[in-house]
Write a protein that holds these residues in place. Structure first.
Motif, PDB file in Angstrom:
ATOM      1  N   ASP A  49      -0.224 -27.570 -75.367  1.00 62.34           N
ATOM      2  CA  ASP A  49      -0.772 -26.903 -74.191  1.00 62.34           C
ATOM      3  C   ASP A  49      -2.002 -27.670 -73.717  1.00 62.34           C
ATOM      4  OD1 ASP A  49      -2.715 -24.598 -72.983  1.00 62.34           O
ATOM      5  OD2 ASP A  49      -0.593 -24.179 -72.580  1.00 62.34           O
ATOM      6  N   LEU A  50      -2.346 -27.492 -72.440  1.00 59.77           N
ATOM      7  CA  LEU A  50      -3.430 -28.235 -71.833  1.00 59.77           C
ATOM      8  C   LEU A  50      -4.764 -27.969 -72.522  1.00 59.77           C
ATOM      9  CD1 LEU A  50      -4.201 -30.136 -69.512  1.00 59.77           C
ATOM     10  CD2 LEU A  50      -4.604 -28.123 -68.089  1.00 59.77           C
ATOM     11  N   VAL A  51      -4.982 -26.716 -72.986  1.00 58.79           N
ATOM     12  CA  VAL A  51      -6.267 -26.359 -73.571  1.00 58.79           C
ATOM     13  C   VAL A  51      -6.341 -26.675 -75.056  1.00 58.79           C
ATOM     14  CG1 VAL A  51      -6.672 -24.562 -71.864  1.00 58.79           C
ATOM     15  CG2 VAL A  51      -5.525 -23.976 -73.992  1.00 58.79           C
ATOM     16  N   GLN A  52      -5.233 -26.992 -75.670  1.00 53.18           N
ATOM     17  CA  GLN A  52      -5.234 -27.293 -77.100  1.00 53.18           C
ATOM     18  C   GLN A  52      -5.762 -28.723 -77.345  1.00 53.18           C
ATOM     19  OE1 GLN A  52      -1.097 -26.565 -77.879  1.00 53.18           O
ATOM     20  NE2 GLN A  52      -1.497 -24.476 -78.628  1.00 53.18           N
ATOM     21  N   VAL A  53      -6.471 -28.879 -78.448  1.00 55.22           N
ATOM     22  CA  VAL A  53      -7.093 -30.162 -78.784  1.00 55.22           C
ATOM     23  C   VAL A  53      -6.452 -30.709 -80.047  1.00 55.22           C
ATOM     24  CG1 VAL A  53      -9.230 -31.352 -79.374  1.00 55.22           C
ATOM     25  CG2 VAL A  53      -9.272 -29.450 -77.735  1.00 55.22           C
ATOM     26  N   VAL A  54      -6.016 -31.967 -79.996  1.00 60.27           N
ATOM     27  CA  VAL A  54      -5.454 -32.634 -81.168  1.00 60.27           C
ATOM     28  C   VAL A  54      -6.185 -33.958 -81.369  1.00 60.27           C
ATOM     29  CG1 VAL A  54      -3.178 -31.567 -80.977  1.00 60.27           C
ATOM     30  CG2 VAL A  54      -3.642 -33.725 -79.807  1.00 60.27           C
ATOM     31  N   GLU A  80       3.449 -31.215 -67.152  1.00 57.28           N
ATOM     32  CA  GLU A  80       4.131 -30.246 -66.282  1.00 57.28           C
ATOM     33  C   GLU A  80       3.489 -28.882 -66.502  1.00 57.28           C
ATOM     34  OE1 GLU A  80       8.592 -28.512 -65.328  1.00 57.28           O
ATOM     35  OE2 GLU A  80       8.317 -30.110 -66.795  1.00 57.28           O
ATOM     36  N   GLY A  81       2.790 -28.409 -65.481  1.00 60.50           N
ATOM     37  CA  GLY A  81       2.093 -27.136 -65.618  1.00 60.50           C
ATOM     38  C   GLY A  81       1.001 -27.240 -66.673  1.00 60.50           C
ATOM     39  N   ARG A  82       1.074 -26.371 -67.667  1.00 59.05           N
ATOM     40  CA  ARG A  82       0.094 -26.362 -68.748  1.00 59.05           C
ATOM     41  C   ARG A  82       0.567 -27.195 -69.935  1.00 59.05           C
ATOM     42  NH1 ARG A  82      -3.835 -22.578 -68.792  1.00 59.05           N
ATOM     43  NH2 ARG A  82      -3.799 -22.571 -71.088  1.00 59.05           N
TER      44      ARG A  82
END
Length: 326
Positions: A49-54, A80-82
């Motif tokens: 997801d866009l807000v997740q950090v790896v 695509e999207g989030r």
């Protein structure tokens, strides 16, 4: 009733947010079979997801027989999207034969207050092969010695021709010089005559100027200063009148100079200078700066007042202009 429906919708939204899926991690080798010394890529891909950090791992020691060549930047493959897909490549090389288990791919995952490590489902296997030599069909020989090629004149022909041309030019130039000298009534040896010696007074003045620039007495080197000053005076007497002043004592020099016509002041300065030099050299006297300068001037003017005069009929004038540096 409306409050109950609103409460149910809020609860459902919060549950959906809390149940957000974690990133999906996959890894592969490209290719998974190489020869010794070949390069291959260790690829890790993450769908998140866009807000997740790896955070992708860092390979400091890839393992025995393996070496990390380059860590390439992270690429964004899709968005695509989030949802977005990231890829990280590690370029590596293998230097030992065998099968290597590189384990599972992994990334560091951070979301709100959660920090975890995510792994791939399967381990990665690498096969490193080498060239097989069939000793039954291929013979192994010792190293051969370097083959000695026969010498050919063509290899140095250009150098020989240029050398002969240069020698011919030098011989022609030498013949022209000899012929020119013969026309002038001179021999070849006239080209290498040593420079005529300087007149005694010119040599002495130059030596005095050199001594003045050394600043010996200014650095408390009184003995060296007076030794050099008396040597200049003695050498001048040797060349000017042929008296062996270098092997004489001061009294012997004064006695030998009595038969030579000198100005009264020059004769007095000679005796005074020789006595002052003896006191410094043998009695370790330390003259004051005024006496050091006066003795220098005595030596200078003794040379100036006793230098030989040049006959005007010879077309030359005596060089009487010398500069004394303060």
């Amino acid at each position: 009733m409306k409050r109950l429906i609103a409460t149910m919708l809020f609860t459902a939204g919060a549950f959906a947010a809390g149940a957000q899926e974690r990133p999906v991690v996959t890894a592969r080798l490209e290719p998974d079979s190489v020869f010794i010394g070949d390069l291959f890529d260790y690829v890790i891909e993450v769908e998140k997801d866009l807000v997740q950090v790896v955070e992708f791992p860092e390979f400091r020691n890839a393992g025995e027989g393996l070496e990390l060549v380059a860590s390439l930047p992270v690429d964004t493959l899709e968005r695509e999207g989030r949802s977005m897909k990231l890829r990280k490549r590690y370029r590596m090389a293998a230097f030992e034969e065998g099968r290597f288990n590189l384990g599972t791919g992994q990334v560091l995952y951070a979301d709100k207050n959660i920090i975890d490590t995510l792994y791939t489902a399967d381990s990665l296997l690498l096969r490193v092969g080498t060239f097989q030599i069939d000793s039954t069909s291929q013979s192994i020989y010792d190293l051969k010695m370097q083959k000695t090629m026969p010498f050919r004149f063509a290899e140095i022909r250009s150098y020989v021709l240029w050398g002969l041309a240069l020698l011919a030019v030098l011989l022609v130039g030498l013949y022209g010089v000899v012929r020119y000298l013969r026309q002038k009534g001179k021999g070849l040896g006239s080209l290498f005559k040593p420079a005529p010696p300087l007149p005694p007074h010119v040599e002495a003045i130059k030596a005095l100027e050199t001594l003045h620039n050394q600043k010996l007495w200014q650095n408390s080197r009184y003995k060296a200063y007076y030794s050099a000053l008396s040597d200049i005076l003695r050498n001048y007497i040797v060349r000017r009148w042929g008296i062996g002043a270098l092997e004489m004592t001061s009294d012997e020099i004064i006695a030998a100079m009595r038969g030579i016509e000198l100005p009264d002041k020059a004769r007095m300065d000679l005796g005074s200078l020789l006595r002052d030099a003896d006191l410094v050299k043998f009695a370790k006297a330390e003259p004051d700066p005024e006496q050091n300068e006066n003795d220098y001037l005595k030596c200078y003017y003794f040379v100036e007042e006793t230098k030989p005069e040049v006959d005007p009929s010879e077309g030359q004038k005596p060089n009487t202009e010398y500069k004394i540096e303060d």
